[in-house]
Enzyme design. Sequence first.
Site, PDB file in Angstrom:
ATOM      1  N   ASN A  72       0.830  -1.200   0.000  1.00 27.22           N
ATOM      2  CA  ASN A  72       0.000   0.000   0.000  1.00 27.22           C
ATOM      3  C   ASN A  72       0.864   1.250   0.000  1.00 27.22           C
ATOM      4  O   ASN A  72       1.638   1.443  -0.933  1.00 27.22           O
ATOM      5  CB  ASN A  72      -1.082  -0.026   1.092  1.00 27.22           C
ATOM      6  CG  ASN A  72      -0.604  -0.256   2.496  1.00 27.22           C
ATOM      7  OD1 ASN A  72      -0.111  -1.337   2.819  1.00 27.22           O
ATOM      8  ND2 ASN A  72      -0.770   0.719   3.375  1.00 27.22           N
ATOM      9  N   ASP A  73       0.796   2.115   0.996  1.00 27.72           N
ATOM     10  CA  ASP A  73       1.329   3.472   0.912  1.00 27.72           C
ATOM     11  C   ASP A  73       2.795   3.547   0.475  1.00 27.72           C
ATOM     12  O   ASP A  73       3.644   2.826   1.005  1.00 27.72           O
ATOM     13  CB  ASP A  73       1.261   4.166   2.267  1.00 27.72           C
ATOM     14  CG  ASP A  73      -0.108   4.118   2.910  1.00 27.72           C
ATOM     15  OD1 ASP A  73      -1.022   3.500   2.338  1.00 27.72           O
ATOM     16  OD2 ASP A  73      -0.258   4.707   3.991  1.00 27.72           O
ATOM     17  N   PRO A  74       3.122   4.501  -0.427  1.00 24.00           N
ATOM     18  CA  PRO A  74       4.530   4.865  -0.597  1.00 24.00           C
ATOM     19  C   PRO A  74       5.028   5.526   0.678  1.00 24.00           C
ATOM     20  O   PRO A  74       4.301   6.288   1.323  1.00 24.00           O
ATOM     21  CB  PRO A  74       4.510   5.849  -1.770  1.00 24.00           C
ATOM     22  CG  PRO A  74       3.120   6.379  -1.812  1.00 24.00           C
ATOM     23  CD  PRO A  74       2.228   5.307  -1.271  1.00 24.00           C
ATOM     24  N   GLN A  89       4.686   0.248   2.101  1.00 22.30           N
ATOM     25  CA  GLN A  89       4.028  -0.646   3.040  1.00 22.30           C
ATOM     26  C   GLN A  89       3.834  -2.006   2.369  1.00 22.30           C
ATOM     27  O   GLN A  89       3.259  -2.091   1.280  1.00 22.30           O
ATOM     28  CB  GLN A  89       2.685  -0.060   3.451  1.00 22.30           C
ATOM     29  CG  GLN A  89       2.787   1.320   4.104  1.00 22.30           C
ATOM     30  CD  GLN A  89       3.282   1.237   5.525  1.00 22.30           C
ATOM     31  OE1 GLN A  89       2.497   1.047   6.441  1.00 22.30           O
ATOM     32  NE2 GLN A  89       4.582   1.364   5.714  1.00 22.30           N
ATOM     33  N   THR A 133       3.391   3.968   7.843  1.00 23.58           N
ATOM     34  CA  THR A 133       3.862   4.995   6.926  1.00 23.58           C
ATOM     35  C   THR A 133       4.736   6.045   7.608  1.00 23.58           C
ATOM     36  O   THR A 133       4.532   6.378   8.768  1.00 23.58           O
ATOM     37  CB  THR A 133       2.652   5.668   6.266  1.00 23.58           C
ATOM     38  OG1 THR A 133       1.847   4.658   5.657  1.00 23.58           O
ATOM     39  CG2 THR A 133       3.074   6.652   5.196  1.00 23.58           C
TER      40      THR A 133
END
Length: 600
Positions: A72-74, A89, A133
């Site tokens: 998922n998140d950068p 992630q 994150t």
Amino acid sequence: MAQAWAFLLPVLFFGSYVTNLFLPTYASSPLCSGDGGRSFLCAQAPKDKDPSPASTMYKTAFHFQSAKNWMNDPSGPMYFNGIYHEFYQYNLNGPIFGDIVWGHSVSTDLINWIGLGPALVRDTSSDIDGCWTGSVTILPGGKPVIIYTGGDIDQHQVQNIAFPKNRSDPYLREWIKAANNPVLRPDEPGMNSIEFRDPTTGWIGPDGLWRMAVGGELNGYSAALLYKSEDFLNWTKVDHPLYSHNGSNMWECPDFFAVLPGNNGGLDLSAAIPQGAKHALKMSVDSVDKYLIGVYDLKRDAFVPDNVIDDRRLWLRIDYGTFYASKSFFDSNKGRRIIWGWSRETDSPSDDLEKGWAGLHTIPRRIWLADDGKQLLQWPVDEIEFLRTNEINHQGLELNKGDLFEIKEVDTFQADVEIDFELASIDDADPFDPSWLLDPEKHCGEVGASVPGGIGPFGLVILASDNMEEHTEVYFRVYKLQEKYMVLMCSDLRRSSMRPDLEKPAYGGFFEFDLAKERKISLRTLIDRSAVESFGGGGRVCITSRVYPAVLADVGRAHMYAFNNGSATVRVPQLSAWTMRKAQVNVEKGWSAIQNRGSI
């Protein structure tokens, strides 16, 4: 030109579509990981099975994806000593959310990536529930430092720091966590211990102290909480937030950076900010990424938006589609700011288990402030053009009402298309209703590409099957509001697939355009199997879409068209399209492959 508009008959949309990033809950099963319940989800895909047809059919060719499993998140992108780093992630154990660590990949061109081992794993009491994150800040002397959110042993959210184990390692493969972690706890009055996450990149204030913001909830308000430090290790909460708002959910993944009107380059937060600069404050909220433009008041140590907008539905968006948790960084290599976001899957968790992977990152984009200082503009980084091949061009096309023009001789499932639409007249624009700004997606769904307007709809039909049962429409409509012109851009997925179990909304966003001065509206669309990214009006509106058409099983059958279904004639002075070659993304083949672009 064929007159084939039967395929755009109005589509009945059963049920209500609700954008929702809350992930499904799995019941216990033999696939559970047995980690004591620390994972958000426990079901995991069987390991080492052969790729399913869906895995190869929908997996992208030039977007950033992990080789397998959930991402998922950068987190913490940076350029350091000649190499780009992308952290993200990642679930080491399967294609669903849980057991989150920091994946790590490196690149010399932002397009081809070598996957390394995880940079951070959940192995201390301050991150045992997940390494979530965060950001990277490069300290004086060229010292990168990660600050990230950890889920601690009590399932509270805390902030931790890590440093490279060996800065002489060009790839920074190993990181050491600070002995005094966590460096921040949610233990002050009014703070919510489970809504305190996603620290920003740090910046230096006029007093020489470091600052950073953390997304949080303070006394029931959504806030970008502000902290100060002399050494980046010991932090003190400022008695007021960088900015807060009482009418929205908790702000995830805040981002705060300087921009300069009329300058499409980037500004380094660790350097002095020039006179006339503005700041952008981005937050991930309501399942989308929104932002405000304003100034950073140095005396008050606070962000002051140019326009205070109470209704967050009217806040500007980074992207109007499947795009969330974006992260930007200053690229000192080319003097630009780059942003990218997470695009989640919009099929089902069972599909993800079958595919063996879930999630991708959008193409890295340059991001800068428009000349009028009112909004951010975005455009894919130039490096993506190294993948272009087999160029085709058409000039001087004219599209009357109902016209379709097929774009042939490119791989339409893996393509880059740039097209300019020139309006023969602007007198036929339909009147604009300002209430549409509250929900442009709803308006896209109501009008659709099948409903003729004065000017538009005109645009592209992509990933279309032979009989048009499956297709995706990316198009514009033009409206007039007093002396201004408002352009609606839509990416309509409602007939993108015959499958009933998918999210298939009609995404949309408005932008103001001076058609009295400039009659051309540009559209660029990058098609990469299940990922479609479109940029309208020079990057004024960006829409990322995820699509799962059956036509991808037989990619030679996918068609692409330019079209017009409005009363006013639309000219196409220039249409260019390219087949896109496959990038090397997180596949171990050695550094020679990404150092020599000719080998991709």
